[in-house]
Design a protein around this motif. Structure first.
Motif, short mmCIF file in Angstrom:
data_model
loop_
_atom_site.label_atom_id
_atom_site.label_comp_id
_atom_site.label_asym_id
_atom_site.label_seq_id
_atom_site.Cartn_x
_atom_site.Cartn_y
_atom_site.Cartn_z
N ALA A 1 0.83 -1.21 0.00
CA ALA A 1 0.00 0.00 0.00
C ALA A 1 0.86 1.26 0.00
O ALA A 1 0.57 2.22 -0.72
CB ALA A 1 -0.93 0.00 1.20
N ALA A 2 1.92 1.26 0.78
CA ALA A 2 2.76 2.45 0.91
C ALA A 2 3.50 2.79 -0.37
O ALA A 2 3.64 3.96 -0.71
CB ALA A 2 3.78 2.26 2.04
N ARG A 3 3.94 1.79 -1.08
CA ARG A 3 4.75 2.04 -2.28
C ARG A 3 3.89 2.33 -3.50
O ARG A 3 4.35 2.97 -4.44
CB ARG A 3 5.70 0.89 -2.52
N GLY A 4 2.65 1.85 -3.51
CA GLY A 4 1.68 2.20 -4.53
C GLY A 4 2.13 2.11 -5.96
O GLY A 4 1.78 2.96 -6.76
N VAL A 5 2.89 1.07 -6.32
CA VAL A 5 3.41 0.99 -7.67
C VAL A 5 2.67 0.00 -8.58
O VAL A 5 2.87 0.01 -9.77
CB VAL A 5 4.92 0.64 -7.67
N LEU B 1 9.19 -0.31 9.51
CA LEU B 1 9.66 1.04 9.81
C LEU B 1 11.17 1.26 9.74
O LEU B 1 11.62 2.24 9.14
CB LEU B 1 9.16 1.48 11.18
N PRO B 2 12.00 0.40 10.33
CA PRO B 2 13.44 0.69 10.34
C PRO B 2 14.06 0.90 8.95
O PRO B 2 14.86 1.81 8.75
CB PRO B 2 14.05 -0.53 11.04
N LYS B 3 13.67 0.07 7.99
CA LYS B 3 14.25 0.20 6.65
C LYS B 3 13.82 1.52 6.01
O LYS B 3 14.63 2.20 5.38
CB LYS B 3 13.82 -0.98 5.79
N ALA B 4 12.56 1.89 6.16
CA ALA B 4 12.08 3.17 5.60
C ALA B 4 12.81 4.34 6.25
O ALA B 4 13.21 5.29 5.58
CB ALA B 4 10.57 3.30 5.77
N GLN C 1 13.13 7.31 3.55
CA GLN C 1 11.89 7.30 2.77
C GLN C 1 10.80 7.87 3.67
O GLN C 1 10.01 7.15 4.27
CB GLN C 1 11.59 5.88 2.29
N ILE C 2 10.81 9.18 3.78
CA ILE C 2 9.98 9.89 4.75
C ILE C 2 8.50 9.63 4.54
O ILE C 2 7.77 9.33 5.49
CB ILE C 2 10.30 11.40 4.74
N ALA C 3 8.03 9.72 3.31
CA ALA C 3 6.60 9.51 3.04
C ALA C 3 6.18 8.09 3.40
O ALA C 3 5.10 7.88 3.98
CB ALA C 3 6.28 9.81 1.58
N GLU C 4 7.04 7.13 3.10
CA GLU C 4 6.73 5.73 3.43
C GLU C 4 6.69 5.53 4.94
O GLU C 4 5.77 4.91 5.48
CB GLU C 4 7.76 4.80 2.78
N ALA C 5 7.67 6.06 5.65
CA ALA C 5 7.70 5.95 7.10
C ALA C 5 6.47 6.63 7.72
O ALA C 5 5.87 6.08 8.66
CB ALA C 5 8.98 6.57 7.66
N THR D 1 1.20 6.44 10.42
CA THR D 1 -0.23 6.74 10.39
C THR D 1 -1.03 5.47 10.60
O THR D 1 -2.00 5.45 11.38
CB THR D 1 -0.62 7.41 9.06
N PHE D 2 -0.63 4.40 9.93
CA PHE D 2 -1.33 3.12 10.14
C PHE D 2 -1.22 2.68 11.60
O PHE D 2 -2.22 2.35 12.23
CB PHE D 2 -0.79 2.01 9.23
N PHE D 3 0.00 2.67 12.14
CA PHE D 3 0.19 2.19 13.51
C PHE D 3 -0.57 3.05 14.52
O PHE D 3 -1.05 2.53 15.53
CB PHE D 3 1.67 2.11 13.86
N SER D 4 -0.73 4.32 14.24
CA SER D 4 -1.50 5.17 15.16
C SER D 4 -2.99 4.86 15.11
O SER D 4 -3.73 5.21 16.03
CB SER D 4 -1.25 6.66 14.87
#
Length: 134
Positions: free
Chosen positions: A14-18, A47-50, A55-59, A64-67
């Motif tokens: 979902a985050a990468r949307g490609v 999270l750690p890899k982002a 990769q600010i937008a991905e993180a 946002t999901f975790f919240s």
């Protein structure tokens, strides 16, 4: 409301949307009929890899999901013990077994994953496993 545990692969997709499949992942994440469950294992997967790769937008997407997560699998010692038994019974890889055990620990009704239906995770009978590829 349906309690849904989201696998790390669904979040990444979902985050990468490609790809087209990203739309399906995003639909699940925005479904108002679901309450979400997660664990520190999922957070550690995404999270750690982002963050490391800046990769600010991905993180931010992950944060946002975790919240929005309502149910957190918190009894980590019990989850690890249960995961061991689940892995032995169904032939799952370690992280997949941890996700299944975490989902069960919070009473999730379903686990949504990117694992194809031919993978061992779909052998589990104690929770409905849904692949976004099916």
């Amino acid at each position: 409301m349906k309690i849904t545990f989201i696998d790390a692969g669904v979040l990444v997709t979902a985050a990468r949307g490609v790809e087209e499949i990203s739309e399906k992942a995003f639909e699940i994440l925005t479904d108002s009929e679901r309450e979400f469950a997660s664990s520190e294992f999922v957070k550690l997967e995404v999270l750690p890899k982002a963050v490391y790769n800046r990769q600010i937008a991905e993180a931010e997407f992950y944060e946002t999901f975790f919240s929005s997560v309502t149910y957190w699998a918190s009894d980590l010692e019990r989850i690890v013990q249960d995961a061991y038994h689940i892995a032995c019974q169904f032939g799952l890889a370690a992280v997949d077994a941890l996700h299944v055990a975490a989902a069960l620990s919070v009473g999730a009704e379903e686990l949504v994953t990117t694992e194809k239906s031919t993978k061992p995770m779909h052998r589990v009978t104690s929770i409905r496993v849904i692949s976004i590829f099916d």
